[in-house]
Design a protein around this motif. Sequence first.
Motif, PDB file in Angstrom:
ATOM      1  N   GLU A 123     -15.321  41.296   4.797  1.00 25.27           N
ATOM      2  CA  GLU A 123     -16.088  42.434   3.502  1.00 25.27           C
ATOM      3  C   GLU A 123     -16.931  42.139   2.467  1.00 25.27           C
ATOM      4  O   GLU A 123     -17.938  42.775   2.298  1.00 25.27           O
ATOM      5  CB  GLU A 123     -14.566  42.286   2.520  1.00 25.27           C
ATOM      6  CG  GLU A 123     -13.699  43.368   3.298  1.00 25.27           C
ATOM      7  CD  GLU A 123     -12.120  43.255   2.168  1.00 25.27           C
ATOM      8  OE1 GLU A 123     -11.521  42.350   1.745  1.00 25.27           O
ATOM      9  OE2 GLU A 123     -11.409  44.645   1.767  1.00 25.27           O
ATOM     10  N   ILE A 180     -19.708  42.899   5.054  1.00 26.06           N
ATOM     11  CA  ILE A 180     -20.604  44.650   5.374  1.00 26.06           C
ATOM     12  C   ILE A 180     -20.734  44.934   3.469  1.00 26.06           C
ATOM     13  O   ILE A 180     -21.705  45.652   4.200  1.00 26.06           O
ATOM     14  CB  ILE A 180     -18.702  45.139   5.338  1.00 26.06           C
ATOM     15  CG1 ILE A 180     -18.814  44.901   6.389  1.00 26.06           C
ATOM     16  CG2 ILE A 180     -18.964  46.379   4.677  1.00 26.06           C
ATOM     17  CD1 ILE A 180     -17.342  45.757   7.105  1.00 26.06           C
ATOM     18  N   LEU A 193     -13.711  49.421   3.825  1.00 23.14           N
ATOM     19  CA  LEU A 193     -12.828  48.900   4.631  1.00 23.14           C
ATOM     20  C   LEU A 193     -10.682  49.187   4.102  1.00 23.14           C
ATOM     21  O   LEU A 193     -10.884  48.853   3.105  1.00 23.14           O
ATOM     22  CB  LEU A 193     -12.833  47.965   5.464  1.00 23.14           C
ATOM     23  CG  LEU A 193     -14.086  47.434   6.254  1.00 23.14           C
ATOM     24  CD1 LEU A 193     -13.536  45.582   6.543  1.00 23.14           C
ATOM     25  CD2 LEU A 193     -14.040  48.009   7.593  1.00 23.14           C
ATOM     26  N   SER A 198      -5.484  47.343   9.566  1.00 25.10           N
ATOM     27  CA  SER A 198      -5.545  46.250   9.870  1.00 25.10           C
ATOM     28  C   SER A 198      -6.565  45.488   9.167  1.00 25.10           C
ATOM     29  O   SER A 198      -6.004  44.534   9.044  1.00 25.10           O
ATOM     30  CB  SER A 198      -6.881  46.912  10.644  1.00 25.10           C
ATOM     31  OG  SER A 198      -6.596  47.835  11.907  1.00 25.10           O
ATOM     32  N   TYR A 199      -5.792  45.836   7.667  1.00 24.45           N
ATOM     33  CA  TYR A 199      -7.311  44.941   6.858  1.00 24.45           C
ATOM     34  C   TYR A 199      -5.636  44.201   5.765  1.00 24.45           C
ATOM     35  O   TYR A 199      -5.647  42.607   5.496  1.00 24.45           O
ATOM     36  CB  TYR A 199      -8.161  45.755   6.169  1.00 24.45           C
ATOM     37  CG  TYR A 199      -9.197  45.616   6.834  1.00 24.45           C
ATOM     38  CD1 TYR A 199      -9.612  45.048   7.843  1.00 24.45           C
ATOM     39  CD2 TYR A 199      -9.775  47.541   7.211  1.00 24.45           C
ATOM     40  CE1 TYR A 199     -11.130  46.268   8.974  1.00 24.45           C
ATOM     41  CE2 TYR A 199      -9.753  47.935   7.704  1.00 24.45           C
ATOM     42  CZ  TYR A 199     -10.966  47.138   8.496  1.00 24.45           C
ATOM     43  OH  TYR A 199     -11.576  48.061  10.334  1.00 24.45           O
ATOM     44  N   LYS A 221     -10.035  51.570  -2.327  1.00 25.19           N
ATOM     45  CA  LYS A 221     -11.647  51.692  -1.885  1.00 25.19           C
ATOM     46  C   LYS A 221     -11.229  52.715  -2.494  1.00 25.19           C
ATOM     47  O   LYS A 221     -12.477  53.229  -3.293  1.00 25.19           O
ATOM     48  CB  LYS A 221     -10.577  51.734  -0.570  1.00 25.19           C
ATOM     49  CG  LYS A 221     -10.441  50.218  -0.344  1.00 25.19           C
ATOM     50  CD  LYS A 221     -11.153  49.104  -0.093  1.00 25.19           C
ATOM     51  CE  LYS A 221     -10.567  48.084   0.076  1.00 25.19           C
ATOM     52  NZ  LYS A 221     -10.173  47.633   0.681  1.00 25.19           N
TER      53      LYS A 221
END
Length: 83
Positions: A43, A46, A55, A59-60, A75
Amino acid sequence: MALRDIKNSLSISGNPITSEVTKWHENMPNYHIKHPQIVQSLEAKISENYPNVLLAGCSYNGVGIPDCIADGEKKAEEICLKL
Ligand SMILES: Cc1cc2nc3c(=O)[nH]c(=O)nc-3n(C[C@H](O)[C@H](O)[C@H](O)COP(=O)(O)OP(=O)(O)OC[C@H]3O[C@@H](n4cnc5c(N)ncnc54)[C@H](O)[C@@H]3O)c2cc1C
């Protein structure tokens, strides 16, 4: 029960040609022990290179549906603050 759900959700009422009822082994992924640090580092990279990309998803920050919803909401709020 599954046939009833399929009928209700997809309006498919035919009978299956074949069927199998079984436990779904290893159906939930397990994060690697260093997963939080990896996500944090990803993160950060990115954010540095693509500040408008965020993201979200299993997956996170958690695999369960409540985790995914909470992450998505977080988010979405971050996106709104950027606008
Ligand atoms: C069999 C099974 C049982 C589970 N049971 C439970 C449970 O009982 N309780 C629980 O809390 N969790 C459960 N989970 C886990 C949970 O359902 C998932 O971790 C969660 O739904 C993942 O959410 P997500 O938004 O990250 O991804 P997804 O729900 O997979 O959403 C991703 C979306 O992106 C779309 N997409 C993909 N590629 C593209 C593209 N290129 N362009 C546009 N759209 C795209 C997909 O169509 C999909 O709609 C289960 C998972 C599985 C597989």
